[in-house]
Design a protein around this motif. Structure first.
Motif, PDB file in Angstrom:
ATOM      1  N   PHE A  83       0.871  -1.178   0.000  1.00  0.00           N
ATOM      2  CA  PHE A  83       0.000   0.000   0.000  1.00  0.00           C
ATOM      3  C   PHE A  83       0.905   1.225   0.000  1.00  0.00           C
ATOM      4  N   HIS A  84       1.218   1.706  -1.206  1.00  0.00           N
ATOM      5  CA  HIS A  84       2.201   2.781  -1.350  1.00  0.00           C
ATOM      6  C   HIS A  84       1.582   4.164  -1.503  1.00  0.00           C
ATOM      7  N   THR A  85       0.347   4.231  -2.011  1.00  0.00           N
ATOM      8  CA  THR A  85      -0.264   5.531  -2.312  1.00  0.00           C
ATOM      9  C   THR A  85      -1.666   5.568  -1.738  1.00  0.00           C
ATOM     10  N   ASN A  86      -1.970   6.641  -1.007  1.00  0.00           N
ATOM     11  CA  ASN A  86      -3.260   6.745  -0.332  1.00  0.00           C
ATOM     12  C   ASN A  86      -4.267   7.437  -1.251  1.00  0.00           C
ATOM     13  N   PHE A  87      -4.736   6.707  -2.270  1.00  0.00           N
ATOM     14  CA  PHE A  87      -5.668   7.289  -3.233  1.00  0.00           C
ATOM     15  C   PHE A  87      -6.976   7.769  -2.598  1.00  0.00           C
ATOM     16  N   PRO A  88      -7.542   7.063  -1.599  1.00  0.00           N
ATOM     17  CA  PRO A  88      -8.763   7.590  -0.987  1.00  0.00           C
ATOM     18  C   PRO A  88      -8.572   8.981  -0.382  1.00  0.00           C
ATOM     19  N   GLN A  89      -7.434   9.207   0.273  1.00  0.00           N
ATOM     20  CA  GLN A  89      -7.185  10.542   0.831  1.00  0.00           C
ATOM     21  C   GLN A  89      -7.011  11.566  -0.279  1.00  0.00           C
ATOM     22  N   TYR A  90      -6.385  11.183  -1.381  1.00  0.00           N
ATOM     23  CA  TYR A  90      -6.250  12.096  -2.510  1.00  0.00           C
ATOM     24  C   TYR A  90      -7.626  12.544  -2.994  1.00  0.00           C
ATOM     25  N   SER A  91      -8.544  11.587  -3.162  1.00  0.00           N
ATOM     26  CA  SER A  91      -9.867  11.939  -3.675  1.00  0.00           C
ATOM     27  C   SER A  91     -10.627  12.813  -2.676  1.00  0.00           C
ATOM     28  N   LEU A 139       3.969  -4.015   8.777  1.00  0.00           N
ATOM     29  CA  LEU A 139       4.770  -2.808   8.598  1.00  0.00           C
ATOM     30  C   LEU A 139       6.049  -3.121   7.835  1.00  0.00           C
ATOM     31  N   LEU A 140       6.344  -2.327   6.826  1.00  0.00           N
ATOM     32  CA  LEU A 140       7.658  -2.301   6.174  1.00  0.00           C
ATOM     33  C   LEU A 140       8.007  -0.838   5.987  1.00  0.00           C
ATOM     34  N   SER A 141       8.860  -0.330   6.852  1.00  0.00           N
ATOM     35  CA  SER A 141       9.169   1.095   6.844  1.00  0.00           C
ATOM     36  C   SER A 141      10.079   1.439   5.669  1.00  0.00           C
ATOM     37  N   ARG A 142      10.671   2.596   5.690  1.00  0.00           N
ATOM     38  CA  ARG A 142      11.549   3.070   4.628  1.00  0.00           C
ATOM     39  C   ARG A 142      12.875   3.496   5.251  1.00  0.00           C
ATOM     40  N   GLY A 143      13.914   3.485   4.436  1.00  0.00           N
ATOM     41  CA  GLY A 143      15.217   3.935   4.898  1.00  0.00           C
ATOM     42  C   GLY A 143      15.648   5.179   4.144  1.00  0.00           C
ATOM     43  N   VAL A 144      16.858   5.604   4.416  1.00  0.00           N
ATOM     44  CA  VAL A 144      17.417   6.772   3.729  1.00  0.00           C
ATOM     45  C   VAL A 144      18.905   6.543   3.522  1.00  0.00           C
ATOM     46  N   LEU A 176      -9.847  -1.063  -2.957  1.00  0.00           N
ATOM     47  CA  LEU A 176      -8.521  -1.332  -2.400  1.00  0.00           C
ATOM     48  C   LEU A 176      -8.589  -2.382  -1.301  1.00  0.00           C
ATOM     49  N   ARG A 177      -9.621  -2.344  -0.464  1.00  0.00           N
ATOM     50  CA  ARG A 177      -9.784  -3.376   0.564  1.00  0.00           C
ATOM     51  C   ARG A 177      -9.964  -4.743  -0.092  1.00  0.00           C
ATOM     52  N   TRP A 178     -10.837  -4.803  -1.121  1.00  0.00           N
ATOM     53  CA  TRP A 178     -11.038  -6.060  -1.856  1.00  0.00           C
ATOM     54  C   TRP A 178      -9.721  -6.557  -2.448  1.00  0.00           C
ATOM     55  N   PHE A 179      -8.963  -5.646  -3.066  1.00  0.00           N
ATOM     56  CA  PHE A 179      -7.703  -6.010  -3.725  1.00  0.00           C
ATOM     57  C   PHE A 179      -6.699  -6.555  -2.710  1.00  0.00           C
ATOM     58  N   HIS A 180      -6.431  -5.793  -1.674  1.00  0.00           N
ATOM     59  CA  HIS A 180      -5.371  -6.155  -0.732  1.00  0.00           C
ATOM     60  C   HIS A 180      -5.742  -7.367   0.116  1.00  0.00           C
ATOM     61  N   ASN A 181      -7.018  -7.571   0.395  1.00  0.00           N
ATOM     62  CA  ASN A 181      -7.409  -8.728   1.193  1.00  0.00           C
ATOM     63  C   ASN A 181      -7.283 -10.035   0.419  1.00  0.00           C
ATOM     64  N   ARG A 182      -6.992  -9.951  -0.873  1.00  0.00           N
ATOM     65  CA  ARG A 182      -6.738 -11.152  -1.663  1.00  0.00           C
ATOM     66  C   ARG A 182      -5.245 -11.448  -1.805  1.00  0.00           C
ATOM     67  N   SER A 183      -4.418 -10.707  -1.108  1.00  0.00           N
ATOM     68  CA  SER A 183      -2.998 -11.039  -1.027  1.00  0.00           C
ATOM     69  C   SER A 183      -2.721 -11.685   0.326  1.00  0.00           C
ATOM     70  N   ARG A 184      -1.583 -12.352   0.421  1.00  0.00           N
ATOM     71  CA  ARG A 184      -1.236 -13.027   1.675  1.00  0.00           C
ATOM     72  C   ARG A 184      -0.917 -12.025   2.780  1.00  0.00           C
ATOM     73  N   THR A 185      -0.320 -10.901   2.389  1.00  0.00           N
ATOM     74  CA  THR A 185       0.069  -9.853   3.333  1.00  0.00           C
ATOM     75  C   THR A 185       0.023  -8.527   2.599  1.00  0.00           C
ATOM     76  N   THR A 186      -0.385  -7.462   3.284  1.00  0.00           N
ATOM     77  CA  THR A 186      -0.289  -6.105   2.744  1.00  0.00           C
ATOM     78  C   THR A 186       0.745  -5.342   3.559  1.00  0.00           C
ATOM     79  N   LEU A 187       1.745  -4.795   2.889  1.00  0.00           N
ATOM     80  CA  LEU A 187       2.809  -4.063   3.563  1.00  0.00           C
ATOM     81  C   LEU A 187       2.533  -2.562   3.491  1.00  0.00           C
ATOM     82  N   VAL A 188       2.657  -1.903   4.625  1.00  0.00           N
ATOM     83  CA  VAL A 188       2.460  -0.456   4.707  1.00  0.00           C
ATOM     84  C   VAL A 188       3.695   0.163   5.355  1.00  0.00           C
ATOM     85  N   PRO A 189       3.997   1.437   5.041  1.00  0.00           N
ATOM     86  CA  PRO A 189       5.254   2.015   5.512  1.00  0.00           C
ATOM     87  C   PRO A 189       5.204   2.671   6.881  1.00  0.00           C
TER      88      PRO A 189
END
Length: 400
Positions: free
Chosen positions: A121-129, A176-181, A145-158
């Motif tokens: 889940f990289h982009t928050n399209f609902p908040q954009y709209s 959770l999968l955070s980000r580095g720099v 998006l809920r339908w889509f992601h619930n059909r994967s084994r895991t959904t990673l968010v930052p």
């Protein structure tokens, strides 16, 4: 872990496109390859990009432009092509990074073949709209998006805040999968007095920086009002607003802020020099799933002002290495920026702490965690390269 995986990554954006998703995916791909894994990339063709020299590791499809977002595109649905490709050379696990037509066709093909899928889940399209005042579209997007992601084994968010928000909305198996720099690239040592002089600043004057896409969902009206409030509150300082990036709101912002310097898109060492040559970083966005620029600014030794969510909520301790405001409280955001300029010692201390914190946020640990998450959906007996996890394929049903 002594075995290697064949990972297929599906995305509708990738470098050299400039955005946080493309940057993150490039880091993940490079990191997995350095650890010995095979990474196959499936994405839209960019411009007049030639056919790949190594087609076994890269599949290009046709792209369709996204209205209002020049340079970004949806990937054309390619389910039957993906089925044929993966029947010939089957991946161990898919990572689907975008939920457009290409990502959907990959999800359908993987479920038909029984290949494990992790989604991001990289982009928050609902908040954009929501930012564009389209409440009905927001509800539809959230449902899809809920339908889509619930059909994967895991959904990673930052970010933790994004994880909690998705779980509240009924998303399942969220991790959770955070980000580095890259703190060797983004470092205060890149500060350039020549660049500051080009901006019209002397050594003791303040460069107020913003880096990012110049679009409506980034809440850039607050960038303008914050800078004006700082200029009014501290007439003894000479402040200059430096804006790095491009997007559909650039012309409007330039008309509203005629004294600001607009630098356009910058990359690599030049971008790092722009960061390091600033002093204060204003980040008013409320629609980020993470916000990579926050970590880049901290690593560059800038005092960051942001809302208490996503990357800022995870990495900034208010009053120590930056300044935070409650999401949506514009007056608190402006007050936080004012506090940082009250005296030079406060600004100096916060900037030092920012660099110290960010220098510990490297990509290596992120890649290791991603690797563990990929292994977790592949049964141990199927973790040999080129073999597939044994998963009973669930029947595919379209969203209602």
């Amino acid at each position: 872990m002594s075995t290697f995986l064949h990972v297929t990554l599906i995305t509708e954006t990738y470098g050299p496109e400039i955005n946080g998703v493309a940057n993150t995916l490039g880091r993940l791909c490079d990191g997995l390859r350095l650890r010995g894994h095979t990474v196959e990339l499936i994405r839209p063709r960019q411009g007049n990009e030639p056919a790949p020299e190594a087609p076994q590791d890269l599949m290009l499809c046709r792209g369709w432009p996204i209205p209002g977002y020049p340079g970004l595109q949806w990937g054309q649905a390619s389910m039957h092509k993906l089925l044929r490709r993966w029947q010939r050379r089957r991946p161990d696990v898919l990572y689907i990074a975008t939920e457009g037509p290409l990502g959907l066709s990959a999800l359908r093909a993987a479920r038909r073949l029984g290949i494990a899928v992790i989604s991001g889940f990289h982009t928050n399209f609902p908040q954009y709209s929501q930012q564009y005042g389209m409440g009905f579209v927001t509800r539809l997007l959230t449902h899809y998006l809920r339908w889509f992601h619930n059909r994967s084994r895991t959904t990673l968010v930052p970010s933790v805040s994004q994880k909690l928000e998705l779980e509240r909305r009924g998303f399942e198996r969220v991790e959770l999968l955070s980000r580095g720099v890259d703190s060797q690239l983004f470092t205060p040592s890149k500060r350039s007095q020549a660049l500051r002089e080009h901006w019209g600043l002397h050594a003791d004057e303040i460069a107020v920086l913003h880096v990012g896409r110049l679009a409506s969902e980034k809440n850039l009206g607050l960038l303008k009002s914050s800078f004006e409030a700082l200029s009014d509150s501290y007439p003894q300082h000479r402040l200059k607003l430096i804006v790095v990036g491009d997007g559909p709101q650039r012309a409007t912002l330039q008309a509203q802020l005629p004294e600001a310097i607009f630098c356009g898109i910058q990359r690599g060492e030049v971008l790092a020099t722009h960061y390091a040559s600033g002093d204060l970083f204003l980040f008013p966005s409320l629609t980020e799933t993470f916000g990579n620029v926050v970590l880049e600014a901290l690593a560059s030794g800038l005092a960051v002002v942001a809302y208490d969510e996503a990357a800022a909520g995870q990495h900034i301790r208010h009053g120590h290495n930056g300044a935070l405001a409650m999401p949506g409280d514009e007056e608190a955001f402006i007050d936080a920026a004012r506090w940082l300029l009250e005296d030079s010692e406060t600004l100096r201390r916060v900037r030092l702490n920012a660099r110290q914190h960010a220098s510990r946020q490297g990509w290596n640990s992120i890649i290791e965690q991603f690797e563990r998450q990929l292994y977790a959906v592949c049964p141990p007996e199927n973790n040999q390269p080129g073999t597939a996890p044994v998963i009973s394929p669930a029947p595919f049903r379209s969203p209602q």
